[in-house]
Scaffold this motif. Structure first.
Motif, PDB file in Angstrom:
ATOM      1  N   ASP A  75       0.989  -1.327  -0.041  1.00 20.65           N
ATOM      2  CA  ASP A  75      -0.132   0.046   0.015  1.00 20.65           C
ATOM      3  C   ASP A  75       1.260   1.302  -0.210  1.00 20.65           C
ATOM      4  OD1 ASP A  75      -2.028  -1.533   0.740  1.00 20.65           O
ATOM      5  OD2 ASP A  75      -2.250  -1.756   2.190  1.00 20.65           O
ATOM      6  N   GLY A  76       2.089   1.145   0.713  1.00 20.67           N
ATOM      7  CA  GLY A  76       3.103   1.929   0.470  1.00 20.67           C
ATOM      8  C   GLY A  76       2.974   2.819  -0.751  1.00 20.67           C
ATOM      9  N   LEU A  77       2.797   1.884  -1.478  1.00 19.38           N
ATOM     10  CA  LEU A  77       3.461   2.613  -3.079  1.00 19.38           C
ATOM     11  C   LEU A  77       3.139   3.466  -3.540  1.00 19.38           C
ATOM     12  CD1 LEU A  77       4.885  -0.728  -4.964  1.00 19.38           C
ATOM     13  CD2 LEU A  77       5.659   1.590  -3.953  1.00 19.38           C
ATOM     14  N   SER A  78       1.638   3.774  -3.139  1.00 16.54           N
ATOM     15  CA  SER A  78       0.554   4.728  -3.587  1.00 16.54           C
ATOM     16  C   SER A  78      -0.083   6.003  -2.295  1.00 16.54           C
ATOM     17  CB  SER A  78      -1.175   4.018  -3.756  1.00 16.54           C
ATOM     18  OG  SER A  78      -0.971   3.021  -3.190  1.00 16.54           O
ATOM     19  N   ASP A  79       1.195   5.775  -1.501  1.00 15.84           N
ATOM     20  CA  ASP A  79       0.681   6.250   0.236  1.00 15.84           C
ATOM     21  C   ASP A  79       0.903   7.969  -0.041  1.00 15.84           C
ATOM     22  OD1 ASP A  79      -0.115   7.590   2.104  1.00 15.84           O
ATOM     23  OD2 ASP A  79       0.931   6.371   3.928  1.00 15.84           O
ATOM     24  N   PRO A  80       0.705   9.054   0.081  1.00 18.55           N
ATOM     25  CA  PRO A  80       1.907   9.975  -1.155  1.00 18.55           C
ATOM     26  C   PRO A  80       2.430   9.828   0.457  1.00 18.55           C
ATOM     27  CG  PRO A  80      -0.410  10.436  -1.012  1.00 18.55           C
ATOM     28  CD  PRO A  80      -0.520   9.057  -0.847  1.00 18.55           C
ATOM     29  N   SER A  82       4.170   8.424   2.159  1.00 17.18           N
ATOM     30  CA  SER A  82       5.392   7.080   2.958  1.00 17.18           C
ATOM     31  C   SER A  82       5.873   7.818   1.754  1.00 17.18           C
ATOM     32  CB  SER A  82       4.792   5.953   2.320  1.00 17.18           C
ATOM     33  OG  SER A  82       4.763   5.784   0.665  1.00 17.18           O
ATOM     34  N   ASP A  83       7.390   6.372   2.594  1.00 16.17           N
ATOM     35  CA  ASP A  83       9.093   6.958   1.904  1.00 16.17           C
ATOM     36  C   ASP A  83       8.874   6.072   0.399  1.00 16.17           C
ATOM     37  OD1 ASP A  83      11.641   6.812   0.990  1.00 16.17           O
ATOM     38  OD2 ASP A  83      12.432   7.155   3.095  1.00 16.17           O
ATOM     39  N   LEU A  84       8.661   6.746  -0.176  1.00 12.23           N
ATOM     40  CA  LEU A  84       9.227   5.643  -1.684  1.00 12.23           C
ATOM     41  C   LEU A  84      10.118   5.038  -1.778  1.00 12.23           C
ATOM     42  CD1 LEU A  84       8.166   4.617  -4.225  1.00 12.23           C
ATOM     43  CD2 LEU A  84       8.482   6.573  -5.609  1.00 12.23           C
ATOM     44  N   ALA A  85      11.449   5.999  -1.424  1.00 15.71           N
ATOM     45  CA  ALA A  85      12.602   4.523  -1.884  1.00 15.71           C
ATOM     46  C   ALA A  85      12.504   4.005  -0.909  1.00 15.71           C
ATOM     47  CB  ALA A  85      13.792   5.422  -1.671  1.00 15.71           C
ATOM     48  N   ALA A  86      12.490   4.309   0.529  1.00 12.36           N
ATOM     49  CA  ALA A  86      12.273   3.221   1.034  1.00 12.36           C
ATOM     50  C   ALA A  86      11.272   1.386   1.134  1.00 12.36           C
ATOM     51  CB  ALA A  86      11.479   3.090   2.837  1.00 12.36           C
ATOM     52  N   GLU A  87       9.943   1.998   0.506  1.00  9.16           N
ATOM     53  CA  GLU A  87       8.823   1.214  -0.021  1.00  9.16           C
ATOM     54  C   GLU A  87       9.297   0.093  -1.000  1.00  9.16           C
ATOM     55  OE1 GLU A  87       5.851   0.333   0.919  1.00  9.16           O
ATOM     56  OE2 GLU A  87       6.182   1.248   2.716  1.00  9.16           O
ATOM     57  N   LEU A  88      10.475   1.257  -1.929  1.00 15.77           N
ATOM     58  CA  LEU A  88      10.732   0.243  -3.243  1.00 15.77           C
ATOM     59  C   LEU A  88      11.530  -0.708  -2.791  1.00 15.77           C
ATOM     60  CD1 LEU A  88      10.641   2.830  -6.027  1.00 15.77           C
ATOM     61  CD2 LEU A  88       8.996   0.771  -5.628  1.00 15.77           C
ATOM     62  N   ARG A 163      24.946 -10.922  -1.439  1.00 13.76           N
ATOM     63  CA  ARG A 163      23.338 -10.680  -0.847  1.00 13.76           C
ATOM     64  C   ARG A 163      22.615  -9.248  -0.779  1.00 13.76           C
ATOM     65  NH1 ARG A 163      22.098  -7.458   3.733  1.00 13.76           N
ATOM     66  NH2 ARG A 163      23.829  -6.517   4.211  1.00 13.76           N
ATOM     67  N   TYR A 164      21.200  -9.429  -1.077  1.00 16.32           N
ATOM     68  CA  TYR A 164      20.702  -7.777  -1.121  1.00 16.32           C
ATOM     69  C   TYR A 164      20.517  -7.351  -0.214  1.00 16.32           C
ATOM     70  CZ  TYR A 164      16.833  -4.162  -2.256  1.00 16.32           C
ATOM     71  OH  TYR A 164      16.105  -3.534  -2.113  1.00 16.32           O
ATOM     72  N   ASP A 165      21.458  -5.549  -1.076  1.00 16.70           N
ATOM     73  CA  ASP A 165      21.373  -4.935   0.568  1.00 16.70           C
ATOM     74  C   ASP A 165      20.573  -3.458   0.739  1.00 16.70           C
ATOM     75  OD1 ASP A 165      22.210  -2.742   2.102  1.00 16.70           O
ATOM     76  OD2 ASP A 165      24.249  -2.373   0.870  1.00 16.70           O
ATOM     77  N   GLU A 166      19.689  -3.964   1.337  1.00 16.42           N
ATOM     78  CA  GLU A 166      18.355  -2.713   1.296  1.00 16.42           C
ATOM     79  C   GLU A 166      18.779  -1.588   1.864  1.00 16.42           C
ATOM     80  OE1 GLU A 166      13.489  -2.639   3.863  1.00 16.42           O
ATOM     81  OE2 GLU A 166      14.627  -4.617   2.870  1.00 16.42           O
ATOM     82  N   GLU A 167      19.625  -1.324   2.611  1.00 14.66           N
ATOM     83  CA  GLU A 167      19.559   0.031   3.338  1.00 14.66           C
ATOM     84  C   GLU A 167      20.253   0.973   1.385  1.00 14.66           C
ATOM     85  OE1 GLU A 167      19.531   3.699   4.963  1.00 14.66           O
ATOM     86  OE2 GLU A 167      18.445   1.506   5.583  1.00 14.66           O
ATOM     87  N   TRP A 168      21.273   0.372   0.736  1.00 16.12           N
ATOM     88  CA  TRP A 168      22.055   0.786   0.207  1.00 16.12           C
ATOM     89  C   TRP A 168      20.803   0.963  -1.456  1.00 16.12           C
ATOM     90  CZ3 TRP A 168      22.957  -0.727  -5.581  1.00 16.12           C
ATOM     91  CH2 TRP A 168      24.018   0.279  -6.167  1.00 16.12           C
ATOM     92  N   ALA A 169      19.944   0.821  -1.377  1.00 15.33           N
ATOM     93  CA  ALA A 169      18.604   0.684  -2.249  1.00 15.33           C
ATOM     94  C   ALA A 169      18.390   1.474  -2.096  1.00 15.33           C
ATOM     95  CB  ALA A 169      18.190  -1.055  -2.623  1.00 15.33           C
ATOM     96  N   ARG A 170      17.695   1.698  -1.289  1.00 20.49           N
ATOM     97  CA  ARG A 170      17.061   2.008  -0.958  1.00 20.49           C
ATOM     98  C   ARG A 170      17.446   3.751  -0.607  1.00 20.49           C
ATOM     99  NH1 ARG A 170      17.217   6.449   2.225  1.00 20.49           N
ATOM    100  NH2 ARG A 170      18.490   6.343   2.917  1.00 20.49           N
ATOM    101  N   GLU A 171      19.045   4.653  -0.384  1.00 18.09           N
ATOM    102  CA  GLU A 171      19.669   5.504  -0.187  1.00 18.09           C
ATOM    103  C   GLU A 171      19.620   5.617  -2.039  1.00 18.09           C
ATOM    104  OE1 GLU A 171      23.744   6.819   0.300  1.00 18.09           O
ATOM    105  OE2 GLU A 171      23.470   5.445   1.481  1.00 18.09           O
ATOM    106  N   LEU A 173      17.349   4.613  -4.536  1.00 17.43           N
ATOM    107  CA  LEU A 173      16.400   5.038  -4.761  1.00 17.43           C
ATOM    108  C   LEU A 173      16.305   6.868  -4.433  1.00 17.43           C
ATOM    109  CD1 LEU A 173      15.088   1.392  -4.133  1.00 17.43           C
ATOM    110  CD2 LEU A 173      15.327   2.569  -6.762  1.00 17.43           C
ATOM    111  N   GLY A 174      16.805   6.795  -3.329  1.00 13.07           N
ATOM    112  CA  GLY A 174      16.387   7.915  -2.659  1.00 13.07           C
ATOM    113  C   GLY A 174      17.053   9.146  -3.553  1.00 13.07           C
TER     114      GLY A 174
END
Length: 178
Positions: A75-80, A82-88, A163-171, A173-174
């Motif tokens: 749901d966060g992908l459509s919630d304005p 939410s942090d879009l980068a974190a959601e993705l 390993r997938y690095d979610e924190e790096w991906a969030r940064e 994407l942000g």
């Protein structure tokens, strides 16, 4: 001999094709290997899928559906708010937290479109679907850049076997979505 009604046969053939590609790669996919894996007569595979391209289109479409369900559930992908980068980044993390072989399989089928034009429209469906969802939150050019980055991050993790690095991906994407 009477034909036996088997309404799930087509789906079993697609599932078998996905397992064959997962175990042997695209090169190991044939009507014969799929028929053996599905435990159906060879004629069943060619009845439902005249060509291997038709079978791969069905397999890729089914693989895409799994990722589409993950996207739809966030749901966060459509919630304005939410942090879009974190959601993705979390979405990709959820995808990678499942069966890594499944992720590899999806990308193998996706990349098969490079050599098999029949697969290109199905590969484009995934890109178009996620881009359309992102356009609700950002402009079209940024949405396409985000999709390209997501693909790059996933491919890098798969190809380098890291390993997938979610924190790096969030940064990362942000940096694109601002």
């Amino acid at each position: 001999m009477a034909r036996r009604y088997d309404p799930d046969r087509r789906r079993r053939i697609i599932d078998a094709a996905i397992r064959v590609v997962g175990e042997k790669g695209i090169a190991g996919l044939s009507h014969r290997t799929v028929a053996a894996e599905a435990d159906v007569p060879l004629g069943s595979t060619t009845y439902h899928f005249k060509t291997l391209d038709e079978l791969m289109v069905a397999a890729l479409r089914q693989a895409n559906e799994g990722f589409a369900r993950l996207v739809a559930a966030r749901d966060g992908l459509s919630d304005p708010a939410s942090d879009l980068a974190a959601e993705l980044a979390a979405l990709m993390g959820e995808w990678f937290s499942g069966d890594r072989a499944g992720v590899e399989l999806e990308y193998e089928l996706y990349l098969a479109a490079l050599r098999r034009p029949a697969l290109r429209p199905v590969a484009a469906e995934w890109v178009d679907d996620i881009t359309a969802r992102l356009v609700r939150r950002t402009d079209a050019a940024t949405a396409r850049a985000v999709v390209a980055l997501m693909d790059g991050i996933c491919l890098e993790a798969l190809l380098l076997d890291v390993r997938y690095d979610e924190e790096w991906a969030r940064e990362m994407l942000g940096r694109i979505v601002g």
